[in-house]
Design a protein around this motif. Structure first.
Motif, mmCIF file in Angstrom:
data_model
loop_
_atom_site.group_PDB
_atom_site.id
_atom_site.type_symbol
_atom_site.label_atom_id
_atom_site.label_comp_id
_atom_site.label_asym_id
_atom_site.label_seq_id
_atom_site.Cartn_x
_atom_site.Cartn_y
_atom_site.Cartn_z
ATOM 1 N N VAL A 152 46.570 -42.846 -35.909
ATOM 2 C CA VAL A 152 45.189 -42.533 -36.315
ATOM 3 C C VAL A 152 44.932 -43.133 -37.708
ATOM 4 N N LEU A 153 45.927 -42.977 -38.576
ATOM 5 C CA LEU A 153 45.815 -43.559 -39.916
ATOM 6 C C LEU A 153 45.722 -45.089 -39.838
ATOM 7 N N ALA A 154 46.577 -45.701 -39.007
ATOM 8 C CA ALA A 154 46.590 -47.165 -38.912
ATOM 9 C C ALA A 154 45.234 -47.694 -38.446
ATOM 10 N N ASP A 163 66.562 -32.063 -32.532
ATOM 11 C CA ASP A 163 66.354 -32.475 -33.930
ATOM 12 C C ASP A 163 65.084 -33.308 -34.077
ATOM 13 N N HIS A 164 64.815 -34.142 -33.047
ATOM 14 C CA HIS A 164 63.582 -34.920 -33.112
ATOM 15 C C HIS A 164 62.366 -33.996 -33.185
ATOM 16 N N THR A 165 62.368 -32.962 -32.352
ATOM 17 C CA THR A 165 61.221 -32.036 -32.314
ATOM 18 C C THR A 165 61.040 -31.382 -33.693
ATOM 19 N N SER A 207 64.034 -49.756 -28.380
ATOM 20 C CA SER A 207 65.344 -49.679 -27.715
ATOM 21 C C SER A 207 65.648 -48.246 -27.299
ATOM 22 N N ARG A 208 66.372 -48.098 -26.202
ATOM 23 C CA ARG A 208 66.797 -46.795 -25.705
ATOM 24 C C ARG A 208 68.165 -46.929 -25.064
ATOM 25 N N LEU A 209 68.887 -45.801 -24.918
ATOM 26 C CA LEU A 209 70.166 -45.819 -24.212
ATOM 27 C C LEU A 209 70.056 -44.949 -22.964
ATOM 28 N N ALA A 231 58.316 -47.710 -45.235
ATOM 29 C CA ALA A 231 58.329 -48.875 -44.347
ATOM 30 C C ALA A 231 57.109 -48.878 -43.425
ATOM 31 N N VAL A 232 56.956 -47.805 -42.651
ATOM 32 C CA VAL A 232 55.855 -47.796 -41.664
ATOM 33 C C VAL A 232 54.493 -47.708 -42.352
ATOM 34 N N GLY A 233 54.489 -47.257 -43.615
ATOM 35 C CA GLY A 233 53.228 -47.153 -44.338
ATOM 36 C C GLY A 233 52.603 -48.500 -44.661
ATOM 37 N N LEU A 237 50.641 -50.764 -25.331
ATOM 38 C CA LEU A 237 51.788 -49.966 -25.776
ATOM 39 C C LEU A 237 52.226 -50.323 -27.202
ATOM 40 N N ALA A 238 51.314 -50.907 -27.986
ATOM 41 C CA ALA A 238 51.694 -51.346 -29.337
ATOM 42 C C ALA A 238 52.176 -50.185 -30.212
ATOM 43 N N PHE A 239 51.674 -48.973 -29.957
ATOM 44 C CA PHE A 239 52.111 -47.812 -30.734
ATOM 45 C C PHE A 239 53.241 -47.060 -30.037
ATOM 46 N N GLY A 259 54.935 -41.540 -25.458
ATOM 47 C CA GLY A 259 55.920 -40.490 -25.219
ATOM 48 C C GLY A 259 56.313 -39.810 -26.520
ATOM 49 N N GLN A 260 57.491 -39.177 -26.534
ATOM 50 C CA GLN A 260 57.826 -38.329 -27.687
ATOM 51 C C GLN A 260 57.999 -39.125 -28.983
ATOM 52 N N HIS A 261 58.331 -40.413 -28.879
ATOM 53 C CA HIS A 261 58.466 -41.226 -30.089
ATOM 54 C C HIS A 261 57.204 -42.041 -30.385
ATOM 55 N N GLY A 262 56.125 -41.779 -29.659
ATOM 56 C CA GLY A 262 54.878 -42.516 -29.896
ATOM 57 C C GLY A 262 54.481 -42.408 -31.362
ATOM 58 N N CYS A 263 53.867 -43.463 -31.868
ATOM 59 C CA CYS A 263 53.609 -43.602 -33.306
ATOM 60 C C CYS A 263 52.900 -42.386 -33.905
ATOM 61 N N ALA A 264 53.496 -41.856 -34.978
ATOM 62 C CA ALA A 264 52.939 -40.692 -35.651
ATOM 63 C C ALA A 264 51.792 -41.075 -36.587
ATOM 64 N N GLY A 265 51.640 -42.386 -36.830
ATOM 65 C CA GLY A 265 50.644 -42.800 -37.816
ATOM 66 C C GLY A 265 49.508 -43.607 -37.222
ATOM 67 N N ASP A 313 53.734 -52.611 -40.138
ATOM 68 C CA ASP A 313 52.960 -53.007 -38.949
ATOM 69 C C ASP A 313 51.460 -53.000 -39.211
ATOM 70 N N ILE A 314 51.041 -52.080 -40.055
ATOM 71 C CA ILE A 314 49.610 -51.973 -40.330
ATOM 72 C C ILE A 314 49.119 -53.220 -41.077
ATOM 73 N N LYS A 315 49.990 -53.744 -41.936
ATOM 74 C CA LYS A 315 49.657 -54.995 -42.644
ATOM 75 C C LYS A 315 49.443 -56.117 -41.619
HETATM 76 C C1 HEM Z 1 49.537 -51.065 -36.647
HETATM 77 C C2 HEM Z 1 50.315 -50.166 -37.177
HETATM 78 C C3 HEM Z 1 51.476 -49.524 -36.477
HETATM 79 C C4 HEM Z 1 52.143 -49.878 -35.333
HETATM 80 C C5 HEM Z 1 51.871 -51.073 -34.427
HETATM 81 C C6 HEM Z 1 53.184 -48.897 -35.126
HETATM 82 C C7 HEM Z 1 54.071 -48.933 -34.054
HETATM 83 C C8 HEM Z 1 54.978 -47.949 -33.770
HETATM 84 C C9 HEM Z 1 55.855 -47.908 -32.609
HETATM 85 C C10 HEM Z 1 55.935 -48.986 -31.541
HETATM 86 C C11 HEM Z 1 56.574 -46.779 -32.664
HETATM 87 C C12 HEM Z 1 57.563 -46.277 -31.596
HETATM 88 C C13 HEM Z 1 59.006 -46.581 -31.902
HETATM 89 C C14 HEM Z 1 59.912 -46.178 -30.744
HETATM 90 O O1 HEM Z 1 59.459 -45.709 -29.704
HETATM 91 O O2 HEM Z 1 61.140 -46.339 -30.888
HETATM 92 C C15 HEM Z 1 56.188 -46.088 -33.864
HETATM 93 C C16 HEM Z 1 56.722 -44.905 -34.295
HETATM 94 C C17 HEM Z 1 56.409 -44.326 -35.490
HETATM 95 N N1 HEM Z 1 55.390 -44.687 -36.361
HETATM 96 FE FE1 HEM Z 1 54.194 -46.267 -36.199
HETATM 97 N N2 HEM Z 1 53.136 -47.983 -36.127
HETATM 98 C C18 HEM Z 1 52.105 -48.320 -36.974
HETATM 99 C C19 HEM Z 1 51.705 -47.670 -38.112
HETATM 100 C C20 HEM Z 1 52.260 -46.510 -38.574
HETATM 101 C C21 HEM Z 1 51.841 -45.812 -39.760
HETATM 102 C C22 HEM Z 1 50.679 -46.232 -40.683
HETATM 103 C C23 HEM Z 1 52.650 -44.728 -39.879
HETATM 104 C C24 HEM Z 1 52.660 -43.652 -40.922
HETATM 105 C C25 HEM Z 1 52.323 -43.816 -42.180
HETATM 106 C C26 HEM Z 1 53.579 -44.747 -38.751
HETATM 107 C C27 HEM Z 1 54.562 -43.808 -38.505
HETATM 108 C C28 HEM Z 1 55.412 -43.815 -37.415
HETATM 109 C C29 HEM Z 1 56.478 -42.848 -37.229
HETATM 110 C C30 HEM Z 1 56.852 -41.702 -38.176
HETATM 111 C C31 HEM Z 1 57.113 -43.173 -36.016
HETATM 112 C C32 HEM Z 1 58.309 -42.472 -35.364
HETATM 113 C C33 HEM Z 1 57.813 -41.473 -34.349
HETATM 114 C C34 HEM Z 1 58.938 -40.770 -33.623
HETATM 115 O O3 HEM Z 1 60.010 -41.357 -33.440
HETATM 116 O O4 HEM Z 1 58.729 -39.617 -33.241
HETATM 117 N N3 HEM Z 1 53.308 -45.850 -37.988
HETATM 118 N N4 HEM Z 1 55.198 -46.803 -34.522
#
Ligand code: HEM
Length: 394
Positions: free
Chosen positions: A349-351, A84-86, A283-285, A231-233, A336-338, A341-347, A236-238
Motif C-alpha cells: 500500500v505504501l509502495a 515465528d513468521h506470524t 524461493s521456497r523449499l 532495504a525494502v524501504g 505477482l510482483a508483490f 500468500g503469507q509472505h505477500g509484500c507488507a509494504g 523495489d519501490i525505487k
Molecule cells: C514496488 C515495491 C515493492 C515490491 C515490488 C515488493 C515486492 C515484494 C515481494 C515479491 C515480496 C515477497 C517475498 C517472498 O515471498 O519471499 C515482498 C515481501 C515483503 N515486502 Fe515488499 N515490495 C515492495 C515494496 C515494499 C515496501 C515499500 C516495504 C516496506 C517499507 C516492503 C516490505 C516487505 C516486507 C516486510 C516483506 C516480507 C513479508 C513477509 O515475508 O511476510 N516492500 N515484497
C-alpha cells in the motif's frame, strides 16, 4: 513435461543477454519446460497458474531454505515460517496501517516537492534514480524509523550487495561482497539502536525495541528487521518509480493520461509492476512431495518461483509483452510482483502510494518528461535494477 536438464541451459543466470532481457528465456521455459530442473540443482517454475498456486502453498518453507551468507535474513519475516513468521508479521502489520501510510505519503510528497523545486530552479535535468526516487523513498523510510536520513548511498550499495547472493546464479565473489555488506549493516544498525536506547522516540525502531523489551522480539530480530526495512524501504519501490518515469518519457501520451484520468492510475502502476517486475523470483523449499503439473517434486528441494515469468504468461495476460493500463481491473491487479500468500509484500500500500505521489506530481508540474541520456542498468537474475536514468523536465 520433462523435468530433466536439457543439454542447453535454458536459464543461463549469469549470461549478460539473459540478465539484460530474460523475457524470451522465460517464454521458452513456459512452453518447453514449465517445471525445469536447472543445472544448479533447483526446480524453476515459470507458468502463472503454477506460480500463483505455489506462492500461496503453506506447506512450502522459507525457514528451511539455506540462505548461505544471507543467513541473518532468517531473523526476519522473509526467512521464517509460522508460528515465528506470524508473530513477526503481526508486529509489522500493527505498524503499517492505511492511516499510517496516509501520513507517510505526505512525507514523501514534501520530499518530492523539494527535489522538483530545486530542479525547476535549475536546468531541469536530474538523475531520476539517485536524485528523485532514492532520495524521496529513503527520506520516507528514515521518517518511518524515526531517524535522520544519513548514509543514503552506503545503504543503497549495501542493500544491492546483499541482493547479489539472493539469486540461484550467485557465486563466491557475490558471497564475499554480501558478507561484507552484512558486516557494514550490522555495525550501522547496532549504532542506531544504541542511539535510540539513549534517545527514544516514536518511530519503527522504537516500536521494535518496545517489542524486544516486552519479550516479543529477540535482539537479532530487531537488528535484521531494521536492516530489512532499510532495504525494502527503497529498493523495489525505487525501481517501480524509475521504470514509471521511463515509461512516461518514452510514451509521452501517458503524461496526459496520468494527469487527466485518475481512474487510469492504478492500472498504470500495475502494468509497470507486471512488465518490469522488480524481484524476478521468490524461493521456497518443499517439505513434502509436491505435484506441479505433470511433475512431482520430492520433499527437500528448492523451488524458484519465477514471478517475472508468471507476469508475462499469455495464458494470464493476453499480449503479455504489451503495456496496457486498460486491462480489466482484475487482470491488471492479479500480477505477482508483490508476491502473495503469507509472505505477500507488507509494504505494497505504501509502495503504490509513493509511486503515485511521484507520477502525479511530475505530470501536474511539468508538460514534458524526456530522456536526457541512456539509462544504466545493474540487473542480476534476481533483481531488475536501474542505477541511473537521466531525464529533462520542461
Ligand atoms: C514496488 C515495491 C515493492 C515490491 C515490488 C515488493 C515486492 C515484494 C515481494 C515479491 C515480496 C515477497 C517475498 C517472498 O515471498 O519471499 C515482498 C515481501 C515483503 N515486502 Fe515488499 N515490495 C515492495 C515494496 C515494499 C515496501 C515499500 C516495504 C516496506 C517499507 C516492503 C516490505 C516487505 C516486507 C516486510 C516483506 C516480507 C513479508 C513477509 O515475508 O511476510 N516492500 N515484497
Amino acid at each position: 513435461m520433462t523435468t530433466e536438464a536439457p543439454a542447453v541451459d535454458l536459464l543461463p543466470f549469469r549470461d549478460p543477454d539473459y540478465r539484460a532481457n530474460p523475457a524470451p528465456y522465460y517464454a521458452r521455459l513456459r512452453r518447453e519446460a514449465p517445471v525445469y530442473r536447472h543445472p544448479v540443482g533447483v526446480y524453476v517454475v515459470s507458468r502463472y497458474a503454477d506460480v500463483a498456486k505455489l506462492i500461496r502453498n503453506p506447506t512450502l518453507s522459507v525457514r528451511k531454505l539455506d540462505f548461505g551468507v544471507a543467513d541473518p535474513l532468517h531473523h526476519t519475516v522473509l526467512g521464517q515460517d509460522a508460528p515465528d513468521h506470524t508473530r513477526l508479521r503481526r508486529i509489522t502489520n500493527r505498524w503499517f496501517t492505511p492511516k499510517a501510510v496516509e501520513g507517510w505519503a505526505k512525507v514523501m510528497q514534501a520530499s518530492v516537492d523539494t527535489v522538483l523545486d530545486e530542479v525547476a530552479e535549475g536546468d531541469g535535468v536530474l538523475d531520476a534514480v539517485n536524485d528523485l526516487a532514492l532520495r524521496s523513498t529513503f527520506q520516507t523510510i528514515c521518517h518511518i524509523f524515526g531517524i535522520a536520513p544519513t548514509r543514503m548511498l552506503e545503504i543503497q550499495q549495501a542493500t544491492y550487495d546483499i541482493g547479489l547472493s539472493l539469486g540461484p546464479g550467485s557465486d563466491e565473489d557475490d558471497w564475499r561482497i554480501t558478507g561484507a555488506a552484512f558486516e557494514w549493516y550490522d555495525e550501522h544498525v547496532r549504532g542506531l539502536i544504541t542511539h535510540k536506547r539513549a534517545h527514544p522516540g516514536g518511530g519503527l525502531i522504537d516500536h521494535f525495541l518496545d517489542e524486544q523489551d516486552a519479550g516479543n522480539m529477540s535482539e537479532e530480530e530487531v537488528i535484521y528487521s531494521t536492516l530489512l526495512f532499510f532495504a525494502v524501504g527503497h529498493l523495489d519501490i525505487k525501481h517501480l518509480i524509475v521504470q514509471g518515469i521511463r515509461h512516461l518519457a518514452e510514451h509521452p501520451e501517458y503524461i496526459g493520461i496520468y494527469r487527466d484520468q485518475p481512474e487510469a492510475r492504478p492500472g498504470f502502476i500495475n502494468e509497470i509492476l507486471r512488465i518490469e517486475t522488480p524481484e524476478q523470483m521468490v524461493s521456497r523449499l518443499t517439505t513434502q512431495d509436491t505435484v506441479i503439473g505433470d511433475t512431482t517434486v520430492p520433499a527437500g528441494e528448492v523451488l524458484i518461483l519465477l514471478i517475472g515469468s508468471a507476469n508475462r504468461d499469455p495464458d494470464a495476460f493476453p499480449d503479455p509483452d504489451g503495456f496496457d493500463h486498460t486491462r480489466p481491473a482484475g487482470a491488471t491487479s492479479q500480477h505477482l510482483a508483490f508476491g502473495s500468500g503469507q509472505h505477500g509484500c507488507a509494504g505494497q500500500v505504501l509502495a503504490r502510494a509513493q509511486a503515485d505521489v511521484v507520477f502525479t506530481t511530475l505530470v501536474n508540474r511539468f508538460h514534458t518528461i524526456e530522456l536526457a541520456g541512456e539509462p544504466t542498468f545493474a540487473h542480476t537474475e534476481f533483481l531488475r535494477s536501474i542505477s541511473h536514468l537521466p531525464i529533462r523536465l520542461g
